[in-house]
Design a protein around this motif. Structure first.
Motif, PDB file in Angstrom:
ATOM      1  N   GLY A   1       0.790  -1.224   0.000  1.00 16.07           N
ATOM      2  CA  GLY A   1       0.000   0.000   0.000  1.00 16.07           C
ATOM      3  C   GLY A   1       0.821   1.273   0.000  1.00 16.07           C
ATOM      4  N   SER A   2       2.139   1.148  -0.058  1.00 13.23           N
ATOM      5  CA  SER A   2       2.993   2.332  -0.019  1.00 13.23           C
ATOM      6  C   SER A   2       3.064   3.003  -1.389  1.00 13.23           C
ATOM      7  N   LEU A   3       3.331   4.307  -1.344  1.00 14.86           N
ATOM      8  CA  LEU A   3       3.548   5.043  -2.583  1.00 14.86           C
ATOM      9  C   LEU A   3       4.974   4.787  -3.020  1.00 14.86           C
ATOM     10  N   VAL A   4       5.124   4.212  -4.174  1.00 16.97           N
ATOM     11  CA  VAL A   4       6.457   3.935  -4.697  1.00 16.97           C
ATOM     12  C   VAL A   4       6.555   4.494  -6.101  1.00 16.97           C
ATOM     13  N   LYS A   5       7.681   5.061  -6.404  1.00 20.19           N
ATOM     14  CA  LYS A   5       8.059   5.505  -7.742  1.00 20.19           C
ATOM     15  C   LYS A   5       6.946   6.239  -8.494  1.00 20.19           C
ATOM     16  N   TYR A   6       7.262   7.436  -8.873  1.00 20.03           N
ATOM     17  CA  TYR A   6       6.424   8.192  -9.802  1.00 20.03           C
ATOM     18  C   TYR A   6       7.358   9.134 -10.533  1.00 20.03           C
ATOM     19  N   GLY A   7       7.340   9.069 -11.843  1.00 15.12           N
ATOM     20  CA  GLY A   7       8.259   9.858 -12.644  1.00 15.12           C
ATOM     21  C   GLY A   7       8.189  11.350 -12.383  1.00 15.12           C
ATOM     22  N   GLY A   8       7.053  11.827 -11.930  1.00 13.56           N
ATOM     23  CA  GLY A   8       6.902  13.250 -11.638  1.00 13.56           C
ATOM     24  C   GLY A   8       7.149  13.594 -10.190  1.00 13.56           C
ATOM     25  N   GLY A   9       7.603  12.608  -9.407  1.00 10.61           N
ATOM     26  CA  GLY A   9       7.873  12.835  -7.993  1.00 10.61           C
ATOM     27  C   GLY A   9       6.736  12.358  -7.110  1.00 10.61           C
ATOM     28  N   LEU A  10       7.088  11.854  -5.942  1.00 12.50           N
ATOM     29  CA  LEU A  10       6.077  11.286  -5.034  1.00 12.50           C
ATOM     30  C   LEU A  10       5.086  12.324  -4.529  1.00 12.50           C
ATOM     31  N   GLU A  11       5.497  13.586  -4.397  1.00 17.08           N
ATOM     32  CA  GLU A  11       4.538  14.611  -3.955  1.00 17.08           C
ATOM     33  C   GLU A  11       3.424  14.794  -4.980  1.00 17.08           C
ATOM     34  N   ARG A  12       3.773  14.758  -6.252  1.00 15.70           N
ATOM     35  CA  ARG A  12       2.734  14.849  -7.290  1.00 15.70           C
ATOM     36  C   ARG A  12       1.836  13.619  -7.249  1.00 15.70           C
ATOM     37  N   LYS A  13       2.420  12.454  -7.076  1.00 16.38           N
ATOM     38  CA  LYS A  13       1.627  11.224  -6.999  1.00 16.38           C
ATOM     39  C   LYS A  13       0.644  11.316  -5.834  1.00 16.38           C
ATOM     40  N   ARG A  14       1.127  11.744  -4.692  1.00 16.30           N
ATOM     41  CA  ARG A  14       0.279  11.891  -3.506  1.00 16.30           C
ATOM     42  C   ARG A  14      -0.861  12.872  -3.799  1.00 16.30           C
ATOM     43  N   TRP A  15      -0.530  14.014  -4.424  1.00 17.65           N
ATOM     44  CA  TRP A  15      -1.547  15.008  -4.740  1.00 17.65           C
ATOM     45  C   TRP A  15      -2.599  14.420  -5.686  1.00 17.65           C
ATOM     46  N   LEU A  16      -2.162  13.749  -6.756  1.00 21.23           N
ATOM     47  CA  LEU A  16      -3.098  13.171  -7.728  1.00 21.23           C
ATOM     48  C   LEU A  16      -4.028  12.157  -7.072  1.00 21.23           C
ATOM     49  N   LEU A  17      -3.476  11.296  -6.231  1.00 26.97           N
ATOM     50  CA  LEU A  17      -4.318  10.294  -5.569  1.00 26.97           C
ATOM     51  C   LEU A  17      -5.318  10.956  -4.625  1.00 26.97           C
ATOM     52  N   ARG A  18      -4.878  11.914  -3.839  1.00 26.28           N
ATOM     53  CA  ARG A  18      -5.807  12.629  -2.939  1.00 26.28           C
ATOM     54  C   ARG A  18      -6.868  13.362  -3.760  1.00 26.28           C
ATOM     55  N   HIS A  19      -6.449  13.966  -4.843  1.00 21.79           N
ATOM     56  CA  HIS A  19      -7.382  14.678  -5.733  1.00 21.79           C
ATOM     57  C   HIS A  19      -8.473  13.737  -6.233  1.00 21.79           C
ATOM     58  N   GLU A  20      -8.118  12.476  -6.440  1.00 26.08           N
ATOM     59  CA  GLU A  20      -9.064  11.481  -6.924  1.00 26.08           C
ATOM     60  C   GLU A  20      -9.820  10.789  -5.781  1.00 26.08           C
ATOM     61  N   GLY A  21      -9.542  11.204  -4.537  1.00 26.29           N
ATOM     62  CA  GLY A  21     -10.293  10.665  -3.397  1.00 26.29           C
ATOM     63  C   GLY A  21      -9.651   9.476  -2.713  1.00 26.29           C
ATOM     64  N   VAL A  22      -8.396   9.186  -3.016  1.00 30.80           N
ATOM     65  CA  VAL A  22      -7.692   8.070  -2.379  1.00 30.80           C
ATOM     66  C   VAL A  22      -6.950   8.605  -1.159  1.00 30.80           C
ATOM     67  N   GLU A  23      -7.180   8.009  -0.017  1.00 36.37           N
ATOM     68  CA  GLU A  23      -6.452   8.390   1.195  1.00 36.37           C
ATOM     69  C   GLU A  23      -5.070   7.763   1.161  1.00 36.37           C
ATOM     70  N   VAL A  24      -4.052   8.609   1.224  1.00 33.24           N
ATOM     71  CA  VAL A  24      -2.671   8.119   1.197  1.00 33.24           C
ATOM     72  C   VAL A  24      -1.896   8.667   2.374  1.00 33.24           C
TER      73      VAL A  24
END
Length: 176
Positions: free
Chosen positions: A153-176
């Motif tokens: 369930g961990s956030l791993v690897k995102y080409g645009g950086g983990l902060e962007r990945k976290r933002w995108l998932l939260r934006h889509e309603g995923v609790e991270v």
């Protein structure tokens, strides 16, 4: 001395779109179809992926189609279904195409592990290869590579950086 390629470089348009998480680079072809989407601070990587997928590429400043810009802006403003309106076409190996097609089928607001995606494409032992293909995805956000997470369930690897990945998932309603 090696022979030079006589192939004419692929010509694509390059546009920039301000988003809440940075300037998005939009690469489109002559028909206005999306070929790449990446972040301004990762432009070098985007150009390298384009080179790997298409060979020589000639990027010229050119506005992306209004409909594409409107759909992306709508997504970032909260209309999450707008991404499906964007026409895209990308080059890659048959395996990459299989992974990218499966990525497009992960519903908004959900996540999936690399292993689950490997199983979904009937290649359950290809977890690392799925990760590599995911990392070679030239159309981030539209092909939602941010929805892939670690088996724990961990956030791993995102080409645009983990902060962007976290933002995108939260934006889509995923609790991270």
């Amino acid at each position: 001395m090696p022979a030079r390629s006589t192939k004419t470089p692929e010509r694509f348009g390059l546009d920039r779109l301000a988003t809440p998480i940075g300037i998005a680079l939009l690469v489109t072809d002559a028909e206005g179809v999306l070929r790449a989407l990446d972040w301004e601070d990762y432009e070098h990587r985007m150009r390298e992926l384009l080179r790997l997928h298409y060979g020589a590429v000639d990027l010229r400043d050119q506005p992306a189609p209004t409909e594409m810009r409107t759909a992306l802006s709508g997504y970032f403003e909260g209309d999450l279904g707008r991404l499906s309106a964007i026409a895209w076409r990308i080059a890659g190996t048959s395996f990459q195409q299989k992974v990218w097609t499966a990525l497009a089928q992960i519903p908004t607001g959900t996540t999936m592990s690399y292993g689950a995606l490997a199983a979904r494409i009937d290649m359950p032992k290809a977890i690392r290869a799925v990760g590599h293909a995911n990392g070679s995805n030239p159309i981030s956000v539209v092909l939602p590579c941010h929805r892939l997470i670690g088996a724990d369930g961990s956030l791993v690897k995102y080409g645009g950086g983990l902060e962007r990945k976290r933002w995108l998932l939260r934006h889509e309603g995923v609790e991270v």
